[in-house]
Design a protein around this motif. Structure first.
Motif, PDB file in Angstrom:
ATOM      1  N   PRO A 178      -6.516  -6.380   8.999  1.00 37.52           N
ATOM      2  CA  PRO A 178      -6.691  -7.202   8.082  1.00 37.52           C
ATOM      3  C   PRO A 178      -8.114  -7.369   7.780  1.00 37.52           C
ATOM      4  CG  PRO A 178      -5.128  -8.180   9.474  1.00 37.52           C
ATOM      5  CD  PRO A 178      -5.493  -7.089  10.229  1.00 37.52           C
ATOM      6  N   PHE A 179      -8.958  -7.462   8.698  1.00 36.89           N
ATOM      7  CA  PHE A 179     -10.386  -7.244   8.276  1.00 36.89           C
ATOM      8  C   PHE A 179     -10.667  -6.017   7.453  1.00 36.89           C
ATOM      9  CE2 PHE A 179     -14.322  -5.154   9.873  1.00 36.89           C
ATOM     10  CZ  PHE A 179     -15.397  -6.130   9.498  1.00 36.89           C
ATOM     11  N   LEU A 180     -10.111  -4.947   7.775  1.00 40.88           N
ATOM     12  CA  LEU A 180     -10.451  -3.837   6.967  1.00 40.88           C
ATOM     13  C   LEU A 180     -10.060  -3.909   5.534  1.00 40.88           C
ATOM     14  CD1 LEU A 180      -9.403  -0.785   9.027  1.00 40.88           C
ATOM     15  CD2 LEU A 180     -11.697  -1.496   8.968  1.00 40.88           C
ATOM     16  N   PHE A 181      -8.717  -4.309   5.352  1.00 36.87           N
ATOM     17  CA  PHE A 181      -8.152  -4.522   3.970  1.00 36.87           C
ATOM     18  C   PHE A 181      -9.037  -5.701   3.062  1.00 36.87           C
ATOM     19  CE2 PHE A 181      -4.159  -3.708   6.325  1.00 36.87           C
ATOM     20  CZ  PHE A 181      -4.181  -2.518   6.189  1.00 36.87           C
ATOM     21  N   ILE A 182      -9.383  -6.742   3.821  1.00 39.07           N
ATOM     22  CA  ILE A 182     -10.217  -7.564   3.064  1.00 39.07           C
ATOM     23  C   ILE A 182     -11.495  -7.241   2.798  1.00 39.07           C
ATOM     24  CG2 ILE A 182     -11.222 -10.079   3.309  1.00 39.07           C
ATOM     25  CD1 ILE A 182      -8.874 -10.811   5.233  1.00 39.07           C
ATOM     26  N   VAL A 201      -0.316   3.502   9.490  1.00 39.59           N
ATOM     27  CA  VAL A 201      -0.393   2.144   9.323  1.00 39.59           C
ATOM     28  C   VAL A 201      -1.402   1.580   8.263  1.00 39.59           C
ATOM     29  CG1 VAL A 201      -0.592  -0.166  10.190  1.00 39.59           C
ATOM     30  CG2 VAL A 201       0.901   1.496  11.433  1.00 39.59           C
ATOM     31  N   ILE A 202      -2.630   1.884   8.341  1.00 40.77           N
ATOM     32  CA  ILE A 202      -3.753   1.716   7.543  1.00 40.77           C
ATOM     33  C   ILE A 202      -3.694   2.100   6.219  1.00 40.77           C
ATOM     34  CG2 ILE A 202      -6.244   1.756   7.185  1.00 40.77           C
ATOM     35  CD1 ILE A 202      -6.576   1.893  10.279  1.00 40.77           C
ATOM     36  N   GLY A 260      -8.336   0.832  15.361  1.00 42.32           N
ATOM     37  CA  GLY A 260      -8.748   1.508  14.079  1.00 42.32           C
ATOM     38  C   GLY A 260      -9.051   2.816  14.148  1.00 42.32           C
ATOM     39  N   ASP A 261      -8.810   3.627  15.217  1.00 46.60           N
ATOM     40  CA  ASP A 261      -9.065   5.025  15.350  1.00 46.60           C
ATOM     41  C   ASP A 261      -8.239   5.866  14.340  1.00 46.60           C
ATOM     42  OD1 ASP A 261     -10.766   7.284  16.307  1.00 46.60           O
ATOM     43  OD2 ASP A 261      -9.050   7.753  18.041  1.00 46.60           O
ATOM     44  N   ILE A 262      -8.781   6.521  13.679  1.00 44.64           N
ATOM     45  CA  ILE A 262      -7.895   7.511  12.427  1.00 44.64           C
ATOM     46  C   ILE A 262      -8.078   9.018  12.992  1.00 44.64           C
ATOM     47  CG2 ILE A 262      -7.576   5.618  10.829  1.00 44.64           C
ATOM     48  CD1 ILE A 262      -9.884   6.914   9.142  1.00 44.64           C
ATOM     49  N   MET A 287      -2.995   6.832 -10.752  1.00 47.93           N
ATOM     50  CA  MET A 287      -3.827   6.406  -9.641  1.00 47.93           C
ATOM     51  C   MET A 287      -3.168   6.307  -8.506  1.00 47.93           C
ATOM     52  SD  MET A 287      -6.936   6.404 -10.952  1.00 47.93           S
ATOM     53  CE  MET A 287      -7.658   5.620  -9.616  1.00 47.93           C
ATOM     54  N   LEU A 288      -1.637   5.688  -8.592  1.00 44.76           N
ATOM     55  CA  LEU A 288      -0.990   5.784  -7.595  1.00 44.76           C
ATOM     56  C   LEU A 288      -0.664   6.952  -6.718  1.00 44.76           C
ATOM     57  CD1 LEU A 288       0.930   4.016  -5.758  1.00 44.76           C
ATOM     58  CD2 LEU A 288       2.947   4.208  -7.253  1.00 44.76           C
ATOM     59  N   ILE A 289      -0.398   7.901  -7.405  1.00 44.79           N
ATOM     60  CA  ILE A 289      -0.301   9.449  -7.026  1.00 44.79           C
ATOM     61  C   ILE A 289      -1.386   9.777  -6.095  1.00 44.79           C
ATOM     62  CG2 ILE A 289       0.319  11.820  -7.701  1.00 44.79           C
ATOM     63  CD1 ILE A 289       1.947  10.760 -10.196  1.00 44.79           C
ATOM     64  N   LEU A 290      -2.732   9.529  -7.014  1.00 45.54           N
ATOM     65  CA  LEU A 290      -3.675   9.971  -6.145  1.00 45.54           C
ATOM     66  C   LEU A 290      -4.102   9.436  -4.782  1.00 45.54           C
ATOM     67  CD1 LEU A 290      -6.104  10.365  -9.200  1.00 45.54           C
ATOM     68  CD2 LEU A 290      -5.029  12.195  -8.020  1.00 45.54           C
ATOM     69  N   ALA A 291      -3.635   7.955  -4.870  1.00 42.87           N
ATOM     70  CA  ALA A 291      -3.999   7.004  -3.733  1.00 42.87           C
ATOM     71  C   ALA A 291      -2.915   7.637  -2.839  1.00 42.87           C
ATOM     72  CB  ALA A 291      -3.693   5.755  -3.979  1.00 42.87           C
ATOM     73  N   VAL A 292      -1.889   7.916  -3.070  1.00 44.12           N
ATOM     74  CA  VAL A 292      -0.657   8.428  -1.914  1.00 44.12           C
ATOM     75  C   VAL A 292      -1.256   9.783  -1.562  1.00 44.12           C
ATOM     76  CG1 VAL A 292       1.635   9.397  -1.668  1.00 44.12           C
ATOM     77  CG2 VAL A 292       1.293   7.411  -3.069  1.00 44.12           C
ATOM     78  N   ALA A 293      -1.535  10.724  -2.259  1.00 39.25           N
ATOM     79  CA  ALA A 293      -2.065  11.995  -2.006  1.00 39.25           C
ATOM     80  C   ALA A 293      -3.358  12.027  -1.084  1.00 39.25           C
ATOM     81  CB  ALA A 293      -2.617  12.957  -3.281  1.00 39.25           C
ATOM     82  N   ASN A 294      -4.081  10.716  -0.907  1.00 38.09           N
ATOM     83  CA  ASN A 294      -5.015  10.563  -0.152  1.00 38.09           C
ATOM     84  C   ASN A 294      -4.761   9.582   1.297  1.00 38.09           C
ATOM     85  OD1 ASN A 294      -7.974  11.210   0.279  1.00 38.09           O
ATOM     86  ND2 ASN A 294      -8.576   9.015  -0.286  1.00 38.09           N
ATOM     87  N   MET A 295      -3.575   9.433   1.473  1.00 39.13           N
ATOM     88  CA  MET A 295      -3.276   8.471   2.718  1.00 39.13           C
ATOM     89  C   MET A 295      -3.433   9.107   3.762  1.00 39.13           C
ATOM     90  SD  MET A 295       0.731   7.140   1.810  1.00 39.13           S
ATOM     91  CE  MET A 295       0.776   6.602   3.556  1.00 39.13           C
ATOM     92  N   MET A 296      -3.650  10.177   4.075  1.00 40.35           N
ATOM     93  CA  MET A 296      -4.155  10.657   5.554  1.00 40.35           C
ATOM     94  C   MET A 296      -5.640  10.407   5.647  1.00 40.35           C
ATOM     95  SD  MET A 296      -1.242  11.120   6.944  1.00 40.35           S
ATOM     96  CE  MET A 296      -1.684  12.005   8.422  1.00 40.35           C
TER      97      MET A 296
END
Length: 325
Positions: free
Chosen positions: A186-190, A102-103, A273-275, A245-254
């Protein structure tokens, strides 16, 4: 006899380009020896700290024993897959996996486009001095650690912080912002946009700088306005960079941003917030779990990241013709 000579000649012709290519390769290496020498420390660094530790992956299939070491420890049950089977029923891992997904999706939606838009806006500023000032203001927060930033956020949004003191002057009740699970994501994203968006624009501004100015001049002669310049010149020229940059962002999703979450979550917001990364840290250094189980979690995360990168690269390459490979 003539046929044999022909075959020998053909083989020699095949070997000759190969020999020439090998010879030319060593010539190029010798010609650029200083470049390779500069690259050598980086290569050694990755070999020591990235590839050699991969041998530790075997822990994911073993029950680690301090006395027997990595190689002497017994294999886990179910053909070494016991730790991976345990993942499917571990409640904390399932919650961390859900939060990670989700995050990470939220970061792609609410954070990834912001530096691109900001770079396009900064590029439209005509005054060079003012542009530098704006870029510096947006870039500065990147150099602050999350510990410092969280200290600022506590002073602003704690129950006795500046924000609650201000709204208290108007008779409003204090708002528990830092301890509210409903608004933690939302606090994380902002907060991450405030900290990192400006620094991330550097890549896109560099791509914009590389655009041939003659393209803009020709478009202006044809009567293009500023919006049309962005739409038909700037955006198409930086699209390959955005795709990479989008590919790299997706590759770092986890990953989902360990530094930020580790320094900002608390017992009240832990469930929200636990990941995966914070779970591994807590299991290994707080609870004292088995090394094999936490290694299995890390291996699972790495494999999923690899799969996501391959999928993203394939999709982006088909859509734009550009990819990592």
């Amino acid at each position: 006899m003539a046929k044999q000579k022909t075959q020998v000649a053909v083989k020699d012709e095949i070997r000759l380009p190969i020999a020439r290519s090998k010879h030319s390769l060593w010539i190029r290496i010798l010609q650029n020896k200083y470049m390779y020498l500069m690259f050598l420390p980086l290569l050694v660094f990755y070999i020591i700290f990235a590839y050699v530790p991969m041998g530790g992956i075997i822990l994911a299939f073993k029950n680690y024993s301090f006395g027997k070491g990595v190689w002497g420890s017994p294999w886990a049950e179910n053909f070494g897959l016991e730790h991976f089977i345990r993942l499917s029923t571990h409640p904390e891992f399932l919650n961390a996996l859900k939060n990670t997904i989700v995050i990470s999706l939220g970061r792609l939606i609410f954070e990834f486009p912001v530096p691109v838009i900001l770079a396009l806006l900064i590029n439209e500023i005509r005054g060079k001095k003012f542009k530098r000032v704006v870029q510096t203001i947006y870039t500065f927060p990147h150099f602050l650690s999350w510990i410092i930033i969280y200290g600022l956020l506590v002073n602003l949004f704690a129950s006795d912080g500046i924000f609650n003191q201000l709204i208290g002057l108007f008779g409003a009740e204090p708002v528990n912002i830092l301890g509210n699970p409903a608004i933690y994501k939302p606090f994380l994203f902002i907060s991450n946009n405030w900290k990192e968006a400006g620094y991330s624009t550097i890549i896109y501004l560099a791509a914009i700088t590389g655009i041939n100015p003659e393209l803009y001049e020709a478009a202006k002669i044809d009567g293009a306005n500023r919006w049309q310049l962005v739409k038909y010149i700037t955006w198409p020229c930086i699209k390959p960079t955005v795709a990479i940059m989008l590919i790299l962002a997706v590759a770092n999703m986890m990953s989902a941003g360990f530094d930020q979450i580790f320094n900002t979550y608390n017992p009240a917001t832990q469930d929200a917030g636990d990941i995966i990364d914070t779970l591994v840290y807590r299991l290994q250094f707080v609870v004292g779990s088995n090394f094999g189980f936490t290694t299995a979690i890390g291996l699972f995360k790495s494999v999923v990241n690899l799969i996501l990168m391959l999928i993203a690269n394939t999709i982006v390459k088909r859509m734009t013709g550009k990819g990592i490979y």
